[in-house]
Design a protein around this motif. Sequence first.
Motif, PDB file in Angstrom:
ATOM      1  N   LEU A 173      -5.348   8.263   3.848  1.00 33.05           N
ATOM      2  CA  LEU A 173      -5.350   6.820   3.652  1.00 33.05           C
ATOM      3  C   LEU A 173      -4.288   6.093   4.479  1.00 33.05           C
ATOM      4  CD1 LEU A 173      -5.951   6.748  -0.182  1.00 33.05           C
ATOM      5  CD2 LEU A 173      -7.558   6.124   1.609  1.00 33.05           C
ATOM      6  N   ARG A 174      -3.588   6.867   5.318  1.00 30.97           N
ATOM      7  CA  ARG A 174      -2.572   6.234   6.168  1.00 30.97           C
ATOM      8  C   ARG A 174      -3.212   5.276   7.167  1.00 30.97           C
ATOM      9  NH1 ARG A 174       1.551   9.546  10.203  1.00 30.97           N
ATOM     10  NH2 ARG A 174       2.661   7.735  11.037  1.00 30.97           N
ATOM     11  N   TYR A 175      -4.407   5.620   7.644  1.00 29.76           N
ATOM     12  CA  TYR A 175      -5.111   4.780   8.605  1.00 29.76           C
ATOM     13  C   TYR A 175      -6.417   4.293   7.991  1.00 29.76           C
ATOM     14  CZ  TYR A 175      -1.943   7.260  11.753  1.00 29.76           C
ATOM     15  OH  TYR A 175      -0.830   7.790  12.349  1.00 29.76           O
ATOM     16  N   SER A 176      -6.859   3.122   8.437  1.00 32.00           N
ATOM     17  CA  SER A 176      -8.085   2.559   7.878  1.00 32.00           C
ATOM     18  C   SER A 176      -9.093   2.145   8.936  1.00 32.00           C
ATOM     19  CB  SER A 176      -7.744   1.339   7.011  1.00 32.00           C
ATOM     20  OG  SER A 176      -7.104   0.333   7.782  1.00 32.00           O
ATOM     21  N   LYS A 177      -8.695   2.084  10.190  1.00 35.15           N
ATOM     22  CA  LYS A 177      -9.652   1.664  11.212  1.00 35.15           C
ATOM     23  C   LYS A 177      -9.162   2.068  12.591  1.00 35.15           C
ATOM     24  CE  LYS A 177      -7.626  -2.958  11.890  1.00 35.15           C
ATOM     25  NZ  LYS A 177      -7.880  -4.397  11.934  1.00 35.15           N
ATOM     26  N   PHE A 178     -10.089   2.011  13.565  1.00 35.39           N
ATOM     27  CA  PHE A 178      -9.764   2.197  14.969  1.00 35.39           C
ATOM     28  C   PHE A 178      -9.528   0.838  15.615  1.00 35.39           C
ATOM     29  CE2 PHE A 178      -9.818   6.496  16.084  1.00 35.39           C
ATOM     30  CZ  PHE A 178     -10.882   7.172  15.511  1.00 35.39           C
ATOM     31  N   GLU A 179      -8.566   0.778  16.498  1.00 31.82           N
ATOM     32  CA  GLU A 179      -8.290  -0.439  17.257  1.00 31.82           C
ATOM     33  C   GLU A 179      -8.336  -0.089  18.737  1.00 31.82           C
ATOM     34  OE1 GLU A 179      -5.074  -3.359  15.986  1.00 31.82           O
ATOM     35  OE2 GLU A 179      -4.134  -2.396  17.715  1.00 31.82           O
ATOM     36  N   ASP A 235       0.854  -1.174   0.000  1.00 34.43           N
ATOM     37  CA  ASP A 235       0.000   0.000   0.000  1.00 34.43           C
ATOM     38  C   ASP A 235       0.898   1.235   0.000  1.00 34.43           C
ATOM     39  OD1 ASP A 235      -2.545   1.271   2.298  1.00 34.43           O
ATOM     40  OD2 ASP A 235      -1.964   1.862   0.295  1.00 34.43           O
ATOM     41  N   VAL A 236       1.365   1.635  -1.189  1.00 27.49           N
ATOM     42  CA  VAL A 236       2.287   2.751  -1.322  1.00 27.49           C
ATOM     43  C   VAL A 236       1.507   4.002  -1.661  1.00 27.49           C
ATOM     44  CG1 VAL A 236       4.289   3.633  -2.583  1.00 27.49           C
ATOM     45  CG2 VAL A 236       4.123   1.213  -2.047  1.00 27.49           C
ATOM     46  N   GLU A 237       1.910   5.108  -1.042  1.00 29.52           N
ATOM     47  CA  GLU A 237       1.191   6.347  -1.268  1.00 29.52           C
ATOM     48  C   GLU A 237       1.199   6.757  -2.739  1.00 29.52           C
ATOM     49  OE1 GLU A 237       2.556   6.236   2.943  1.00 29.52           O
ATOM     50  OE2 GLU A 237       3.397   5.767   1.001  1.00 29.52           O
ATOM     51  N   PHE A 238       2.309   6.481  -3.443  1.00 29.08           N
ATOM     52  CA  PHE A 238       2.374   6.814  -4.861  1.00 29.08           C
ATOM     53  C   PHE A 238       1.276   6.096  -5.638  1.00 29.08           C
ATOM     54  CE2 PHE A 238       5.551   9.407  -6.774  1.00 29.08           C
ATOM     55  CZ  PHE A 238       6.446   9.667  -5.758  1.00 29.08           C
TER      56      PHE A 238
END
Length: 629
Positions: free
Chosen positions: A316-322, A204-207
Amino acid sequence: MSVEEEGMSLREWLWLKHDDDNNKIERLRMYTQVVELVDFAHSQGNPLPDLRLSNFLLLPSNQIIYFPSSSSSSSTRHYSSSSYHVTPELEKRWYAPCPHQEEEDDLFSANVYSLGILLFEILCCPFVSVEMHSAAISDLHNRILPPTFISHHPHEAGLCLWLLHPHPSSRPTTREILKSQLLSGTEDLYPQSTYSVIVDKSKDVEFEILLDFLVSLKEQKEKHALELHQYIQMLETDMNRFQHNNVSNMLQTRMKKYISQLETAYFSKRSQLQLSEAVSNERNDLDLLRNRERCPVQEKHVGYSDDFLNGICKFLRYSKFEVAGMSEMDNILNSANVICSLSFDRDENYIAAAGISKKIKIFEFATLLRDYVDVKYPVVELLNKSKLSCVCWNKYLKNCLASADYDGVIQVWDACTGQGLSHYTEHQRRAWCVDFSHVDPTQFASGSDDCSVKLWSLNNFSSCSSHMLAFGSADYKIRCYDLRHTRIPWCTLADHQKAVSYVKFSDSDSLVSASTDSTLKLWDLKKTSLEGTSTDACCMTYRGHRNEKNFVGLSVLDGYIACGSESNEVFAYHKSFPMPITSYKFGCSDSISGDESNGQFVSSVCWREKSNMIVAANSGGSVKVLKLV
């Protein structure tokens, strides 16, 4: 003559070359020699210990050798007295894998990780200061590259992110690095029409994320080529800056889900570039907000594309809460357990929780993270005469906190002894909020149902000015005051459809507001006017949470925004985009779906500045520590 006397370390060589802006090819050649040395050692079954920049020497013959014993001496001589000093201990920390990465059992893969750090240093060194250098390396461990680096070195950025992949098994071998067109064809990389870069197709690369968005949007716009010809030209210009590789279906689905919102944000940034920086009707009053003597210097983005890239990467660095920890108050079903406010102390070691139980409970933050402790007891409990609506800890005076209650009393407490220091009874009705200034610890303000804001304390201060005060009201408006001239508001903001419940400064030029119209709004204070109501200053509206009648909390940190919801959820946004990053539902294992349970709602949220954690409480008395992952 010894080896060290004949040569210089690569760090010293980079310092000597710092004035040469056209030596990129030469730097890549040096890097290629380093990779060849590491590859030779790997072919013999020997990973290199302590692989870092200072342990490679450049001989007069332009040959590079690996000489680890050089670090102790060369590090003391490779900078002049006017430059910053990099100690061996600091350099070792830079080249050590990030603590949250997978365990580095494979020393060969660990060498590849170090080569990623080394590539970044060879292309970027030296920095202005050792602090900026350390900050850049810290971001690099999280695979966050400076926008200027991505703009100037798009091919190398992709390779760098591949080498720094958090999973060792997904990194390339040294032989694969050498076979890449970036290194094997160094002399052919320039002219700049070549866009070949090796990017790991599985990561999952930012580019890849940004480029997939650009390509998807281009395909959509080409269906209306005649009408949208100008848009397509914009996209094609930007696409030339990035190398495209196939990305996973999951990423494509995720991007297409938000394509319309991302499109709006993208072209908004694009249009800003075309506007003149000098606005004829700009007010001199803006100097109040641009006075940043007490603020750290902020790096300016190169352009809209860098700004957009930075925003989408953070989004998009994070996708969910833990869930990282939790605490349940006594008698959860009792409505007296509603927690209305949360606040961290100066060092973020303790958190205060206040609500209609007439108590301020102070917890040690570390105890909330301990799973083996079923019941978390407060270390201090402060008793108030009335139900509490707000609590705020002084960010400079460690034991000082203030509270506001339903009787309109503003109380200042000593958190260490549990004693009240002073109280103020000037409000005629319920006081809803109290807040200390982030600049002047002696100033604080409160807001009340008596339609007044008392200036002994401030509802919300700008973190960049001791003179700026902003607050929301039931007439759907937000008012900003310069406390040196309180006769009229400095500006009035209007775009909400219902009462404004929270206002927080995001930075010196913008603030975020929350309303019971179920929206958050970002306001650009540079677009405000002294005369009348500023209706065009709203630059972003955030939707996703539900808020129609209750106070659900609002907290901002480094561009991230958190709020509660009457669906008993915590929502996270990034200021660049109108849709939520993710959400977490109290009492439900599914962080996205699930209906409201028993009418409960999230009543307070508070970011912990030292980490990507947030403490949230709901109307049932449940407190949870959530970590963005």
